[in-house]
Design a protein around this motif. Sequence first.
Motif, PDB file in Angstrom:
ATOM      1  N   ARG A 123     -40.045  66.810 -23.135  1.00 32.77           N
ATOM      2  CA  ARG A 123     -40.613  67.087 -21.819  1.00 32.77           C
ATOM      3  C   ARG A 123     -41.275  65.809 -21.297  1.00 32.77           C
ATOM      4  N   VAL A 124     -41.397  65.712 -19.990  1.00 31.72           N
ATOM      5  CA  VAL A 124     -42.012  64.541 -19.374  1.00 31.72           C
ATOM      6  C   VAL A 124     -43.525  64.631 -19.516  1.00 31.72           C
ATOM      7  N   LEU A 125     -44.115  63.575 -20.063  1.00 38.04           N
ATOM      8  CA  LEU A 125     -45.579  63.512 -20.175  1.00 38.04           C
ATOM      9  C   LEU A 125     -46.199  62.800 -18.979  1.00 38.04           C
ATOM     10  N   ARG A 126     -45.665  61.662 -18.654  1.00 36.57           N
ATOM     11  CA  ARG A 126     -46.187  60.873 -17.534  1.00 36.57           C
ATOM     12  C   ARG A 126     -45.024  60.264 -16.768  1.00 36.57           C
ATOM     13  N   ALA A 127     -45.237  60.007 -15.483  1.00 36.93           N
ATOM     14  CA  ALA A 127     -44.200  59.413 -14.647  1.00 36.93           C
ATOM     15  C   ALA A 127     -44.834  58.562 -13.568  1.00 36.93           C
ATOM     16  N   VAL A 128     -44.184  57.458 -13.254  1.00 34.91           N
ATOM     17  CA  VAL A 128     -44.639  56.618 -12.149  1.00 34.91           C
ATOM     18  C   VAL A 128     -43.413  56.114 -11.398  1.00 34.91           C
ATOM     19  N   MET A 129     -43.522  56.110 -10.078  1.00 37.22           N
ATOM     20  CA  MET A 129     -42.446  55.641  -9.211  1.00 37.22           C
ATOM     21  C   MET A 129     -42.910  54.364  -8.505  1.00 37.22           C
TER      22      MET A 129
END
Length: 509
Positions: free
Chosen positions: A115-121
Amino acid sequence: INRGITDSLLESQLTIYEALTEDNQSSWQLFRGAIPVEGLNMSLPIKRSRGIVELLAWCYFNKIMDRSTNVLVHSTKSHFTINELNAIVQRLARTFSHDLVENASVQDYAAPSARVLRAVMFVNAGVDLFTAQAIHKALSGGRNDALCYGAMRDNLVQELDLVLLTSWREVQVFHYTGARGLMESLMEYFNRAPPSRGEAPPEIHVHGAVTLRGKTVEQRISELFHDLITCFATPAQIPPRYVLQVQSGYVLITFDNAVPQYRAFDNLSLLIRQLGTPLAQYIPTVFDRYALRDTPLPILYEANRPGSVQFFYRPVGEEVDIYVLDERGSLFHQRQPFYDASALISQYSRFFEAVLNRVNFLVQEGHPMAGAEEMEFYLVRQESGAQTSQWSVERRPPEYHIPGKHYFSLQVIVDADTSGKAEFRLYVEEQEFTTLEYGSDLFPAVTRYILSLREGGQPYPIYITDIGMSRAILGEDGLGKVQTIHFLKYKRNIEDQLNRTMANLTKSA
């Protein structure tokens, strides 16, 4: 890349060079030490990458670079600067602490999927908008939406880099370009972090370039992600569909069995045609906060609810725009000559009363599905003088008995012959007209009879007050799927033929 051979891979000096491929695309290279441009051909890069964000992420997560590292940047095609480099590394550090990356549990790896824990665009890293698109030409008199900016409706989102950290401690970087890239990035994120009912996916941080309009773009993409998460994570039995405007086109975003999908449309007509397709069940429609604000569509859909047929009309000079949202949220739109508001509402109210009974009967006969429960009529208003369009709707109940006015009933029965070709029976009051009797002269015969009944033969629009469709037209599979939009489309097609015929007859008289 550190397998315990040394305590630290940190470099005190690094050089980043932007080379160009044969097709004039950027290729980023990383060198140890501070190397001038003329000395680069004498050195071997320790890392190559298609994108600058991927290169910097590799340096950060492998602890090759930190705030103490002196970096020399040689850019050719892009406008990448040391300030932007430092800002990207700082955002990576704020979003992905090394403790978070390194500390995982056995339960994390035992899970059937990551699962995704952290994301940055990162948006527009190394892009100078005003050089890339000459956006300054579009500044006057235009929109302030970064996806549809200025009078030329430019898309300011040129480059996108999505960085994800998963529960399996994978770091993944995806690079996208342009409007299509924006949609693909949204699909990638929601495919890996799908919103469930009542539970939002992890927050995505957005970082804009350190350039003019960079913060405008950053805020717009942040709002978009927030609005999409709010829309699709809302606890509801049926996930909505989301309408987004990008440049002069439109995008419809949906979730099908938790899988995100999108369809792009080049113009408003194509979007309206899609919104008018029949639906198996009611689906709410949500409009992006900037989309179609120069049309009444967003406020019409705000009033929409299942089981209700809603009629909206907006006079435009000698014509009227008609919008109908049926019991399942399908949109019907038509522009036609405008004669009188009371007559318009009265005729449509009679039509809906007849058709809703037919729809409900066919639905009950076919499948146990909820039919239409009520009908509502609204006048659409647009506030004049506002910088942006301000729309409102006002309830207008039909007047069933208007003094001094009598409207003729016009019923149409649609059947099919043995070859499957449509046959029509039209009833004007008690007078019957059939395809068998009149053939290709059916509509002229009906039109001449209607004109003969009118005082002075006035050529105001002809309205159908009832339509019936046989099993041969609907098919056995269509019984439970029929909805008001089917009848409205037949009504429009037949009325168009009758009114064109009337115009020709009155012109030649």
